[in-house]
Design an enzyme around this catalytic site. Structure first.
Site, short mmCIF file in Angstrom:
data_model
loop_
_atom_site.label_atom_id
_atom_site.label_comp_id
_atom_site.label_asym_id
_atom_site.label_seq_id
_atom_site.Cartn_x
_atom_site.Cartn_y
_atom_site.Cartn_z
CB SER A 91 -0.96 -0.04 1.18
OG SER A 91 -1.89 1.02 1.14
CG HIS A 199 -6.00 -0.02 -0.97
ND1 HIS A 199 -5.20 0.31 -2.03
CD2 HIS A 199 -5.22 0.12 0.14
CE1 HIS A 199 -3.99 0.62 -1.59
NE2 HIS A 199 -3.98 0.53 -0.28
#
Length: 305
Positions: A91, A199
């Site tokens: 991430s 996300h």
């Protein structure tokens, strides 16, 4: 000493005092903190060393802190003669990978990560969303549990390792998906201590604003392969603004990423930065992958042996 992968951690790895020991014992690490502070227009070292847990846990603070600590650890490793064939980050960590491979300069990386943290914090504050870790259930069953929720957005977002998949979405939809996962046989399904549905498409506005922000930055060709969260393959860097926008609203396919790297012969790694989360994932993904955590000078010295 050369390793296959440099792995860079994502949000959640932060802790009070992070990186202080590196700062005090490595000239290269200290220089990273100083350059990060200059680029961010704030005292990043003070943020990392002196903030309490709650302050560091705010997205706008944790991202710049983790990025800087990770780059400082990398600088200390390089100072000790450690090199890597490729890199990847979880991430937020993909931004660290971009800086590690020279796609962005450290100064620009700090500016971009700082803006990303602020935009994601704003998105988290404006939407009642969250995330939950589902343990002990096949990915396909987790995907089905989310698909059964018709009132609101909830999606699988972090494909961490076998038996661990994180889901995210609007609060009510997330709670329903958690119950669906438990009914399907999950060993546990536990909400995470984050305020945002990261996300997912709920980050779309923030992602578009980030794309606009980075459109004027210079992106260079990578000095080593970067394996991307989006598909686990080697990243193409020809349109980075579009990639970074898509990255914010797309799942992290870490399990596939590690598998692709291992297929290319990358069987050793260092987790460069705070925490040991990715080291834990590595052991569950493959017993053949050797990963060493490097968050302090002891880790640097062990990696350099």
């Amino acid at each position: 000493m050369e390793y296959g992968f440099a792995f860079f951690p994502g949000q959640g790895a932060q802790s009070p005092g992070m990186g202080k020991e590196l700062f005090e014992n490595s000239a290269a690490a200290k220089a990273v903190f100083e350059e990060a502070s200059e680029g961010a227009g704030m005292d990043v070292a003070g943020l990392c060393f002196e903030s309490d847990k709650d302050t560091l846990s705010r997205t706008e603070n944790s991202q710049i802190a983790i990025f800087t600590h990770s780059m400082a650890a990398l600088a200390a490793l390089r100072e000790a003669g450690v090199t890597f064939k490729a890199c990847a980050g979880f991430s937020l960590g993909e931004y660290t990978a971009l800086a590690a491979a020279g796609v962005v300069s450290l100064a620009d990386g700090v500016k971009i990560v700082s803006m990303r943290g602020k935009l994601m914090q704003q998105a988290a504050d404006s939407i009642d969303g969250g995330m939950a870790a589902v343990l002990g259930l096949d990915d396909a069953l987790v995907e089905q549990a989310c698909a059964k929720v018709t009132d609101g957005i909830v999606l699988p977002v972090n494909y961490n390792c076998p038996g661990q998949l994180v889901i995210a979405g609007e609060r009510g939809a997330l709670e329903q998906a958690i119950e669906n996962c438990k009914a399907a046989g999950a060993r546990r399904a536990v909400p995470l201590a984050v305020s945002g549905a990261f996300h997912t498409p709920l980050m779309a506005k923030a992602a578009a604003e980030l794309r606009a922000f980075v459109s004027d930055f210079t992106f260079s060709a990578p000095t080593m392969d970067i394996y991307s969260n989006l598909d686990g393959q080697v990243l193409r860097t020809d349109d980075m603004p579009a990639h970074l926008e898509k990255h914010m609203v797309s799942p992290v396919r870490w399990k596939a990423l590690v598998a692709h790297g291992m297929a290319a012969g990358l069987a050793t790694a260092c987790e460069v930065g705070p925490g040991k989360t990715l080291t834990g994932f590595a052991g569950k993904i493959s017993k053949e992958l050797v990963c060493k955590p490097v968050s302090d000078m002891a880790g640097v010295e062990a990696a350099a042996e």
